[in-house]
Design a protein around this motif. Structure first.
Motif, PDB file in Angstrom:
ATOM      1  N   VAL A  76      -3.073  -0.537   2.517  1.00 32.08           N
ATOM      2  CA  VAL A  76      -1.677  -0.972   2.577  1.00 32.08           C
ATOM      3  C   VAL A  76      -0.924  -0.211   3.665  1.00 32.08           C
ATOM      4  O   VAL A  76      -1.043   1.004   3.794  1.00 32.08           O
ATOM      5  N   LYS A  77      -0.169  -0.968   4.452  1.00 32.77           N
ATOM      6  CA  LYS A  77       0.627  -0.398   5.543  1.00 32.77           C
ATOM      7  C   LYS A  77       2.088  -0.718   5.300  1.00 32.77           C
ATOM      8  O   LYS A  77       2.457  -1.879   5.084  1.00 32.77           O
ATOM      9  N   GLU A  78       2.931   0.317   5.331  1.00 29.07           N
ATOM     10  CA  GLU A  78       4.344   0.094   5.024  1.00 29.07           C
ATOM     11  C   GLU A  78       5.023  -0.738   6.105  1.00 29.07           C
ATOM     12  O   GLU A  78       4.793  -0.557   7.302  1.00 29.07           O
ATOM     13  N   VAL A  79       5.869  -1.654   5.634  1.00 32.87           N
ATOM     14  CA  VAL A  79       6.656  -2.500   6.521  1.00 32.87           C
ATOM     15  C   VAL A  79       8.018  -1.837   6.715  1.00 32.87           C
ATOM     16  O   VAL A  79       8.747  -1.620   5.741  1.00 32.87           O
ATOM     17  N   ILE A  80       8.364  -1.527   7.929  1.00 32.78           N
ATOM     18  CA  ILE A  80       9.632  -0.866   8.203  1.00 32.78           C
ATOM     19  C   ILE A  80      10.773  -1.875   8.288  1.00 32.78           C
ATOM     20  O   ILE A  80      11.843  -1.689   7.700  1.00 32.78           O
ATOM     21  N   ASN A  81      10.532  -2.960   8.992  1.00 28.01           N
ATOM     22  CA  ASN A  81      11.544  -4.008   9.131  1.00 28.01           C
ATOM     23  C   ASN A  81      11.237  -5.130   8.141  1.00 28.01           C
ATOM     24  O   ASN A  81      10.382  -5.980   8.383  1.00 28.01           O
ATOM     25  N   ARG A  82      11.935  -5.114   7.008  1.00 29.64           N
ATOM     26  CA  ARG A  82      11.641  -6.093   5.954  1.00 29.64           C
ATOM     27  C   ARG A  82      12.188  -7.478   6.259  1.00 29.64           C
ATOM     28  O   ARG A  82      12.004  -8.413   5.482  1.00 29.64           O
TER      29      ARG A  82
END
Length: 237
Positions: free
Chosen positions: A161-167
Motif C-alpha cells: 500500500v502506498k499513501e495517496v497525498i492528493n486525494r
C-alpha cells in the motif's frame, strides 16, 4: 566450518535469544551486528525475537564472521565467541540506507489498526522488512484476510500500500485501503473506489460479487488513503 550450521538446531526457540546475547556481549547494535551480512539488517531483530527463522546460510555466515562458538549457539553453554575479533566493531561504518530500500510487513488484520492515529501503523510492530524494488516506495505490506476482494486479492496474499497525498486524484475502479473517521464509523477497509454523482461522496465496492451492495461515504470522512500498488505471495518474501 562448512557444515557447522547443519549441526545446530536452527528451529529451536533458543537460537534467537542466544544471538542477542552474543550481540550484546560484543557491544554491538542490531545495525552494527547484522548490516555486514544482511541487506535488510532489521530482519535481525525478528530473528532474535523468534518472529523469523535463522536460515542455514545466514547462520554459517554469522558464525564465521564473528567466530562464534557454535556450541553456545546450539546449547547455550561455553564461550559465546571463540576468539574476540574487535576489529569488526572498530572498522564498522554504518551502511547508508535509502529510505525507500525496504518496506515493513505488518502481520495484522485491518480491524487491529486504529483510524484515530496520525499513522495507522504506529502501534504495530513489523514482522520484518521486504526489499522488493517495484514496491519500495510503499508505506507497508499487509496480509489479505477474507474473500470480499476475491478475485482481485485472494486470502493469504500480501498487498503493498502506498499513501495517496492528493486525494482529489483517484483512479476510479482501482483498489484502495481507505481509513475514515467517526463520520464513517472509523471504517478501515480495502475496496474498489467508484465515482458518485455527488462529488462530495465516494462509493466503496467489494470486487467479490457475492458481497452485494455499495458503501457510500463522504469524501471528507477519509483521513488516510492508500492505493494498492500490487501484491505478492508469502513464498516471494
Amino acid at each position: 566450518m562448512n557444515n557447522i550450521a547443519e549441526s545446530i538446531d536452527l528451529q529451536s526457540e533458543k537460537i534467537g535469544p542466544r544471538l542477542k546475547e552474543i550481540r550484546n556481549a560484543l557491544g554491538m547494535t542490531v545495525e552494527e551486528f547484522y548490516s555486514p551480512l544482511m541487506k535488510a539488517f532489521n530482519n535481525g531483530s525478528s530473528i532474535e525475537n523468534n518472529k523469523r527463522n535463522l536460515g542455514k546460510r545466514l547462520a554459517k555466515d554469522i558464525i564465521e564472521y564473528y567466530n562464534i562458538n557454535p556450541g553456545f549457539l546450539d546449547t547455550g553453554k561455553g564461550d559465546k565467541v571463540l576468539k574476540v575479533r574487535p576489529y569488526h566493531k572498530k572498522t564498522f561504518q554504518p551502511r547508508p540506507i535509502d529510505p525507500g530500500e525496504s518496506v515493513p510487513f505488518f502481520d495484522v488484520k485491518l480491524t487491529q489498526l486504529h483510524a484515530g492515529l496520525p499513522d495507522i501503523f504506529s502501534e504495530s510492530t513489523p514482522e520484518y522488512y521486504v526489499n522488493y524494488r517495484p514496491f519500495n516506495d510503499c508505506a507497508a505490506y499487509l496480509p489479505v484476510y477474507g474473500d470480499s476482494m476475491n478475485p482481485r486479492f485472494v486470502n493469504g496474499e500480501i498487498i503493498a500500500v502506498k499513501e495517496v497525498i492528493n486525494r482529489d486524484v483517484i483512479l476510479w475502479g482501482e483498489a484502495y485501503l481507505v481509513v475514515t473517521d467517526e463520520r464513517a464509523n472509523s471504517l478501515i477497509t480495502v475496496r474498489l473506489l467508484h465515482q458518485h454523482e455527488d462529488t462530495g461522496k465516494i462509493i466503496l465496492r467489494a470486487s467479490n460479487p457475492a458481497y452485494g451492495g455499495d458503501t457510500v461515504i463522504d469524501k471528507a470522512a477519509i483521513v488516510r488513503l492508500y492505493i494498492i500498488k500490487g501484491k505478492i505471495t508469502r513464498n516471494q518474501l
